[in-house]
Design an enzyme around this catalytic site. Structure first.
Site, PDB file in Angstrom:
ATOM      1  N   CYS A  90      30.479  50.089  32.453  1.00 45.94           N
ATOM      2  CA  CYS A  90      29.510  50.526  31.458  1.00 45.94           C
ATOM      3  C   CYS A  90      30.250  50.781  30.147  1.00 45.94           C
ATOM      4  CB  CYS A  90      28.746  51.787  31.829  1.00 45.94           C
ATOM      5  SG  CYS A  90      27.782  51.633  33.316  1.00 45.94           S
TER       6      CYS A  90
ATOM      7  N   TRP B 192      26.811  48.415  33.969  1.00 45.24           N
ATOM      8  CA  TRP B 192      27.246  47.778  35.222  1.00 45.24           C
ATOM      9  C   TRP B 192      26.665  48.658  36.319  1.00 45.24           C
ATOM     10  CZ3 TRP B 192      30.178  49.050  39.546  1.00 45.24           C
ATOM     11  CH2 TRP B 192      30.635  47.972  40.324  1.00 45.24           C
TER      12      TRP B 192
ATOM     13  N   GLY C  16      29.906  56.350  34.496  1.00 43.65           N
ATOM     14  CA  GLY C  16      30.523  57.091  35.601  1.00 43.65           C
ATOM     15  C   GLY C  16      29.540  57.260  36.739  1.00 43.65           C
TER      16      GLY C  16
ATOM     17  N   GLU D  14      46.934  35.778  43.846  1.00 42.18           N
ATOM     18  CA  GLU D  14      46.370  35.884  42.497  1.00 42.18           C
ATOM     19  C   GLU D  14      45.600  34.605  42.138  1.00 42.18           C
ATOM     20  OE1 GLU D  14      45.676  38.097  40.507  1.00 42.18           O
ATOM     21  OE2 GLU D  14      45.529  37.194  38.543  1.00 42.18           O
TER      22      GLU D  14
ATOM     23  N   GLU E 234      36.825  34.784  41.342  1.00 42.61           N
ATOM     24  CA  GLU E 234      36.202  35.523  40.244  1.00 42.61           C
ATOM     25  C   GLU E 234      35.416  34.615  39.310  1.00 42.61           C
ATOM     26  OE1 GLU E 234      39.008  39.269  39.047  1.00 42.61           O
ATOM     27  OE2 GLU E 234      39.867  37.311  38.684  1.00 42.61           O
TER      28      GLU E 234
ATOM     29  N   HIS F 127      48.727  31.142  61.963  1.00 42.15           N
ATOM     30  CA  HIS F 127      48.102  32.195  62.764  1.00 42.15           C
ATOM     31  C   HIS F 127      46.623  32.370  62.431  1.00 42.15           C
ATOM     32  CE1 HIS F 127      51.999  33.181  64.345  1.00 42.15           C
ATOM     33  NE2 HIS F 127      52.475  33.296  63.124  1.00 42.15           N
TER      34      HIS F 127
HETATM   35  C1  G6P Z   1      38.734  45.053  37.811  1.00 43.28           C
HETATM   36  C2  G6P Z   1      39.016  43.822  36.975  1.00 43.28           C
HETATM   37  C3  G6P Z   1      40.295  43.162  37.459  1.00 43.28           C
HETATM   38  C4  G6P Z   1      41.445  44.150  37.441  1.00 43.28           C
HETATM   39  C5  G6P Z   1      41.117  45.410  38.252  1.00 43.28           C
HETATM   40  C6  G6P Z   1      42.155  46.501  38.025  1.00 43.28           C
HETATM   41  O1  G6P Z   1      38.382  44.686  39.089  1.00 43.28           O
HETATM   42  O2  G6P Z   1      37.929  42.920  37.040  1.00 43.28           O
HETATM   43  O3  G6P Z   1      40.610  42.074  36.606  1.00 43.28           O
HETATM   44  O4  G6P Z   1      42.586  43.547  37.967  1.00 43.28           O
HETATM   45  O5  G6P Z   1      39.862  45.950  37.821  1.00 43.28           O
HETATM   46  O6  G6P Z   1      42.083  46.924  36.687  1.00 43.28           O
HETATM   47  P1  G6P Z   1      43.255  47.581  35.885  1.00 43.28           P
HETATM   48  O7  G6P Z   1      42.695  47.778  34.511  1.00 43.28           O
HETATM   49  O8  G6P Z   1      43.575  48.885  36.561  1.00 43.28           O
HETATM   50  O9  G6P Z   1      44.415  46.661  35.896  1.00 43.28           O
END
Ligand code: G6P
Length: 611
Positions: A2, A73, A100, A484, A491, A507
């Site tokens: 948000c 969100w 929040g 990753e 995503e 496995h």
């Molecule tokens: C969200 C984002 C990710 C990110 C994760 C951690 O899920 O979409 O891209 O890796 O949060 O966020 P941070 O800001 O703590 O790296």
């Protein structure tokens, strides 16, 4: 999670709020709304993107000098017009936006229902707003006092910002656990979840701390704690340029950010890595070298892509520093009863510095006596402030929801820290140390070379865009890069993709292999090269399609694979920084080929400030 924006001052509030919401859309984009104070309180909201709200407001009277805006969100209640913020109180006197989660909202709601309140939305926000209004009515007190009383009952995280129809010259905001920045202009104030909506108007900002209340008029800012004591605002100067927040000719922020990596990595190394003297200068490490060198154990705590950076760091720190490393998902660590000892060092890795789970996890570890070292991108963010020491990744603002340049920045910072500790601990011999410094120094130029593969990767993306699923495999330093790569694909393109250590393939995942399954191998040269060649053969024997990221000149894999992406030579410890880049591009172009909005993938948000 948000985005919130507010304005009070002599200018028209609506255009400022609308522009700010567009900048904050990365935080959430399922609905948005504004409340404007002008001859009464007007609230407009709409399901969908900020652009949908904008369109729905064409022709409306939006004149106002004070207003609040929100891009959502969803947490409580589906995305819809009625669940969108701002919410109005039962009497219509107050409007509020919230970022929040109010964890005890059911209890508060039941209390209000008993008093005859009804609700028009499913949100925790409307409950808190009416709870505040109820206190204000019963105690016949000012809004500020009612908010203070209410917040003492609230369990959860929030930034709330309220407008009061009866006090059109004031905006009131409060924070616990979610970010809030106040911009100080000439006779005007701006509020936002981060500095991006503020930067074009003023560089003077105040970061509001937990349990603080801000009472804001156009020419006055008063900060108080929940005990009604005044706090002197700490005004800081922003070191951020507007251009960094714009697309600069690229179709998407994600592509721009992928292509920025030669520069962001260079910026990350600049002033730190000195090849001539073979030194690394990082004040956060230097000033705490005893603590770091004597660490009995290192725990990497992070979420999402940042967790993958922690996983690469596990391999790097164990090899170079000979310190045992654990890598923890913040959301698991915080709810366990983990064993944390005084000699433990926690690395909190976060792009935004605002991820709620990471914040709570490191606070828990700090309480148990661990030393917290932050590896954060956003300067001045919550994690940067909670940490006892740290190093910024200096990747600049990252807007695309899928993290790219922040990840390579994290890797570079973590490798530099490990090298510095290893040098101090004498767990690395000098020639390897100097070799790795040279390898790091060469990364920006090698990234430029890799980006020249753009067209080739675009073609591969078209070829594999219809895949129903995908498997990413890697070993050693490049196992986390397989994870990753698969996360990027999920995503951006919504293709189910699994990442695995290549040796673990037999496995389970091997059961997925048939002629339609693309298997992406991260297979540049290194210790496990022969093993990974065997894994590729195992996939080919089962008719899987192999796309391999290989070292230039690796004819063996080139002859086995269906497609290859050739990388410049690099030490295997450094190679994850390079190898992730073609996987970012592959995911990007597959997302584009499928027609998706890659900067704003469905259901995701860049900064997850809820638990
Ligand atoms: C969200 C984002 C990710 C990110 C994760 C951690 O899920 O979409 O891209 O890796 O949060 O966020 P941070 O800001 O703590 O790296």
């Amino acid at each position: 999670m948000c985005g919130i924006v507010a304005y009070i001052g002599p200018k028209e509030a609506y255009p400022i709020i609308l522009k700010g919401l567009k900048r904050l859309e990365y935080r959430g984009y399922d609905s948005s709304g504004v409340a404007l104070l002008n001859d009464g309180l007007k609230v407009y909201k709409k399901k969908g993107r900020v652009a949908d709200l904008e369109e729905s407001l064409i022709g409306k009277d939006l004149h106002a000098h004070a207003g609040i805006g929100h891009t959502r969100w969803a947490t409580h209640g589906e995305p819809s017009d009625r669940n969108a913020h701002p919410h109005s109180s039962a009497s219509g006197r107050l409007a509020m936006i919230h970022n929040g989660i109010i964890e005890n909202y059911t209890q508060l709601k039941n209390e209000l229902i008993k008093k005859g309140y009804t609700f028009t939305s499913d949100t925790d926000t409307e409950v808190l707003l009416n709870f505040i209004e109820d206190i204000q009515t019963n105690n016949n007190c000012e809004l500020e006092e009612a908010i203070r009383i209410a917040l003492k009952r609230v369990v959860g995280a929030y930034v709330i910002v309220l407008l009061d129809r009866d006090h059109p010259d004031t905006i009131i905001a409060a924070r616990k656990g979610s970010p809030l920045v106040i911009g100080i202009g000439k006779g005007e104030h701006f509020l936002a979840s981060d500095a991006s909506p503020i930067i074009e108007y003023t560089k003077e900002v105040v970061y509001v701390n937990d349990y603080e209340l801000a009472i804001i008029k156009k020419d006055e800012l008063v900060l108080k704690n929940l005990g009604n004591e005044k706090i002197t605002p700490f005004v800081q100067k922003l070191d951020l340029e507007l251009a960094a927040l714009e697309k600069g000719g690229y179709d998407h922020f994600m592509l721009k950010e992928i292509f920025e990596q030669p520069d962001t990595i260079f910026d990350c190394l600049r002033g730190r890595l000195d090849l001539g003297n073979a030194t690394i200068t990082m004040a956060g490490v230097q000033n705490n070298i005893e603590q770091l060198r004597n660490a009995q154990r290192i725990i990497m705590i992070a979420c999402g892509t940042s967790w993958h950076a922690g996983l690469v760091a596990e391999y790097v720190f164990e090899e170079l520093c000979r310190i045992p490393v654990e890598v923890e998902y913040a959301s698991e660590f915080r709810y366990r009863n983990p064993v944390v000892n005084k000699g433990d060092v926690i690395f909190a890795i976060s792009q935004s510095g605002e991820t709620a789970d990471t914040i709570v996890a490191i606070e828990k570890a700090k309480d148990q006596g661990a030393f917290i070292f932050g590896v954060v991108n956003v300067v001045g963010s919550s994690i940067a402030r909670i940490s006892q020491a740290g190093a910024y990744s200096h990747a600049g603002p990252e807007i695309g929801v899928a993290s790219t340049k922040a990840f390579t920045g994290q890797l570079v910072v973590l490798i530099m820290i490990a090298l510095k500790i290893a040098f101090e601990k004498k767990t690395i011999d000098e020639s390897r140390y100097v070799h790795l410094l040279n390898e790091l120094h060469a990364v920006p130029e090698k990234v430029k070379e890799i980006l020249l593969l753009d067209e080739h990767i675009k073609k591969l993306a078209k070829k594999y865009a219809d895949a129903k699923d995908a498997l990413y495999l890697g070993r050693g330093y490049n196992f986390p890069i397989a994870l990753e790569g698969s996360l990027k694909l999920k995503e951006i393109s919504y293709i189910p993709a699994a990442g695995y250590p290549a040796g673990e393939m037999k496995h389970g995942p091997i059961a997925l292999v048939d002629e339609s399954l693309p298997v992406i191998f991260v297979a540049t040269k290194g210790t496990h090269h022969e093993k990974i060649i065997s894994n590729i053969q195992e996939i080919k024997a089962r008719k899987g399609k192999v796309i391999a990221v290989i070292s230039e000149g690796d004819d063996v894999i080139q002859n086995l694979a269906d497609d290859v992406i050739k990388m410049p030579e690099a030490d295997e410890l450094i190679s994850p920084i390079l190898n992730v880049i073609p996987l970012q591009l592959l995911a990007y172009y597959i997302g584009i080929a499928k027609g998706y909005d890659v900067d704003k993938p469905r259901n995701l948000a860049k900064s997850v400030t809820v638990e």
